[in-house]
Write an enzyme that holds these catalytic residues in place. Sequence first.
Site, mmCIF file in Angstrom:
data_model
loop_
_atom_site.group_PDB
_atom_site.id
_atom_site.type_symbol
_atom_site.label_atom_id
_atom_site.label_comp_id
_atom_site.label_asym_id
_atom_site.label_seq_id
_atom_site.Cartn_x
_atom_site.Cartn_y
_atom_site.Cartn_z
ATOM 1 N N HIS A 1 0.839 -1.107 -0.020
ATOM 2 C CA HIS A 1 -0.090 -0.083 0.094
ATOM 3 C C HIS A 1 0.913 1.237 -0.031
ATOM 4 O O HIS A 1 0.621 2.273 0.803
ATOM 5 C CB HIS A 1 -0.880 -0.088 1.243
ATOM 6 C CG HIS A 1 -2.068 -1.029 1.348
ATOM 7 N ND1 HIS A 1 -3.250 -1.044 0.630
ATOM 8 C CD2 HIS A 1 -2.123 -2.421 1.637
ATOM 9 C CE1 HIS A 1 -3.943 -1.821 1.015
ATOM 10 N NE2 HIS A 1 -3.163 -3.045 1.298
ATOM 11 N N ASN B 1 -10.098 -2.632 2.532
ATOM 12 C CA ASN B 1 -9.689 -2.584 1.024
ATOM 13 C C ASN B 1 -11.270 -2.361 0.319
ATOM 14 O O ASN B 1 -12.316 -2.144 0.932
ATOM 15 C CB ASN B 1 -9.468 -3.881 0.543
ATOM 16 C CG ASN B 1 -7.877 -4.098 0.834
ATOM 17 O OD1 ASN B 1 -7.181 -3.212 1.321
ATOM 18 N ND2 ASN B 1 -7.382 -5.364 0.529
HETATM 19 C C1 HEM Z 1 -2.349 -11.070 7.212
HETATM 20 C C2 HEM Z 1 -2.463 -10.342 6.302
HETATM 21 C C3 HEM Z 1 -1.931 -9.068 6.011
HETATM 22 C C4 HEM Z 1 -0.638 -8.648 6.484
HETATM 23 C C5 HEM Z 1 0.359 -9.225 7.248
HETATM 24 C C6 HEM Z 1 -0.726 -7.129 6.194
HETATM 25 C C7 HEM Z 1 0.340 -6.169 6.373
HETATM 26 C C8 HEM Z 1 0.456 -4.978 6.053
HETATM 27 C C9 HEM Z 1 1.207 -3.965 6.459
HETATM 28 C C10 HEM Z 1 2.705 -4.323 7.117
HETATM 29 C C11 HEM Z 1 0.921 -2.912 6.039
HETATM 30 C C12 HEM Z 1 1.986 -1.605 6.235
HETATM 31 C C13 HEM Z 1 1.679 -0.651 7.467
HETATM 32 C C14 HEM Z 1 2.458 0.477 7.408
HETATM 33 O O1 HEM Z 1 3.878 0.571 7.374
HETATM 34 O O2 HEM Z 1 1.703 1.649 7.724
HETATM 35 C C15 HEM Z 1 -0.282 -2.787 5.643
HETATM 36 C C16 HEM Z 1 -1.141 -1.687 4.964
HETATM 37 C C17 HEM Z 1 -2.337 -1.917 4.896
HETATM 38 N N1 HEM Z 1 -3.076 -3.170 4.433
HETATM 39 FE FE1 HEM Z 1 -2.456 -4.990 4.988
HETATM 40 N N2 HEM Z 1 -1.743 -7.028 5.545
HETATM 41 C C18 HEM Z 1 -2.510 -7.853 5.604
HETATM 42 C C19 HEM Z 1 -3.928 -8.038 4.818
HETATM 43 C C20 HEM Z 1 -4.671 -6.934 4.731
HETATM 44 C C21 HEM Z 1 -6.035 -7.077 4.331
HETATM 45 C C22 HEM Z 1 -7.028 -8.412 4.425
HETATM 46 C C23 HEM Z 1 -6.663 -5.875 4.150
HETATM 47 C C24 HEM Z 1 -7.732 -5.362 3.807
HETATM 48 C C25 HEM Z 1 -8.968 -5.571 4.645
HETATM 49 C C26 HEM Z 1 -5.217 -4.911 4.423
HETATM 50 C C27 HEM Z 1 -5.371 -3.785 4.443
HETATM 51 C C28 HEM Z 1 -4.402 -2.812 4.397
HETATM 52 C C29 HEM Z 1 -4.279 -1.426 4.182
HETATM 53 C C30 HEM Z 1 -5.598 -0.584 3.531
HETATM 54 C C31 HEM Z 1 -3.013 -0.738 4.308
HETATM 55 C C32 HEM Z 1 -2.699 0.463 4.248
HETATM 56 C C33 HEM Z 1 -3.196 1.530 5.303
HETATM 57 C C34 HEM Z 1 -2.514 2.866 5.047
HETATM 58 O O3 HEM Z 1 -3.350 3.325 4.089
HETATM 59 O O4 HEM Z 1 -1.850 3.321 5.589
HETATM 60 N N3 HEM Z 1 -4.295 -5.775 4.643
HETATM 61 N N4 HEM Z 1 -0.669 -4.280 5.552
#
Ligand code: HEM
Length: 498
Positions: free
Chosen positions: A55, A128
Amino acid sequence: MYNKKNLTTNMGATVGDDNNSITTKNPAVTTLNDVHLLEKLTHFNAERIPERVVHAKGAGAFGFFIVTNDLTKYTCANFLNMPNKKTKVLARFSTVGGEKGSSDTKRDPRGFAVKFYTADGNYDIAGNNTPIFFIRDAIKFPDFIHTQKRNPKTNLPDYDAYWDFLSLTPESVFQVTRLFTDLGTPDGFRHMDGFGTNTFIWYPNLDNYYYVKYHWKTKQGVKNFSNDAAMEVGGKNPNYSVEDLYKNIATGNFPQWDLYVQILTPKEARDYKYNIFDVTKIIYEEDYPLIPVGTMILNELPNNFFNDIEQAAFCPGSIVKGVALSPDKMLNARAVLYSDAQQKRIGPNFAQLPVNSPVFDINNYQRDGAMNTSTLSAPNYFPNSFGGPTPDASAIKPTLKIEEGDLAQYDEAVIAIDYEQPRRFYEELTAEEKQALINNIKGHLGNALKRIQYRQTAVFYKVHSEYGSSVANALGLDIEKIRYLAEVSDEERAKLTS
Ligand code: HEM
């Protein structure tokens, strides 16, 4: 004398000349005593922080959420406790796989993250624009994301890795099918719906709790690009979606989304035909209709994008009273992981930054760490007899009943029921949408090795014979072979196509 208009060093001294460094006259040799020059250049060297590991490309804005419905029978969350109540929010929208400089019209899910600055602390819904996900166990996440990023040898996007992983992970097929319709290329961030995606808990008191799914409905209407339009627009302007959000808010055309929930009692969740904690599944609206909650209006652009958006930290574990984490194993992993990523990406005290801190002063026994600006002092331990902060039992969450507590690595093999929802999704597409789906898959999967094309097309065939046959025709694959591959077990299919 301090003058607001004067250019200063970081320590506040007025700078006399910001165009000419201090040198000898002829030839010009720079001296080390030019403190302003050194400060300016060394700070410049330190301007970047790592981009988000996923992201990375996105945009965001502030605004407010206003409650439109009384749902106090389901939750005691303070920010939802009466109609017309307003809460400040920050929303950030993003693509998933691309780097910070990548095109934001590319086929990819879009992040839809909202931070509510409530009177009870910050509540983050990091969702999402899709109600489902590719995998249903967090242990697969790094592998999945590696296939979405660059190949470590060629440093190029890798179609083989992309489809190799997905075809060997058939639980992804609902999300893949959805992603390869035109829903995978939204026309900017304003024209898409959002979802909490995981299942959450709401509770009104310690005796009752409910399972909850969040849905954000865009009031701008859903609008998608065709594959060709997405490529053309993104080729000309890789910041199309970022710019669209910025320009609309800047000109007073504030984007809005209505928030709805689906609510199930624990018994209804137990009896539902699909596992509501499996993030590759949806709960059908005809079974549990959408209940309105409120509206989000984004009306304030960040003053400094880096401070407010790049350093923003959304974390699924950041929840408030009235909300709890459900036994959704993806959510459980996410709840603890994001703040770890943010400590590494931003720093151990990322929560103290204005964009991440709650609307009141935090009060705990955590101390120190790089860039600490907290005024918290002694005592720095609990329990203490010096008047330090104490827990309040009214913030305890309801007890979650675990029916089978045996700890193991339970195999979640893909079985017939896992194909039902993607099948229905496919059947409900119009002829035109089906055609776009097939073309979009052809243009992408067609770049992968033939054996991988066969494996993935067999998975599409398992969803629906018409779907698999259409992809097979589009890719010029042998339909008899596809049929056979669709019939054998996942292990056998993997062996036959390796
Ligand atoms: C277990 C599975 C997942 C892992 C390990 C994971 C891990 C991560 C990590 C490490 C970040 C970066 C956080 C940061 O540096 O600020 C991130 C961002 C994000 N993830 Fe996931 N994620 C997973 C599944 C999902 C799912 C299922 C969704 C949706 C429902 C999702 C939505 C998001 C969103 C929207 C961001 C960006 C947030 C922002 O705008 O700063 N992720 N994710």
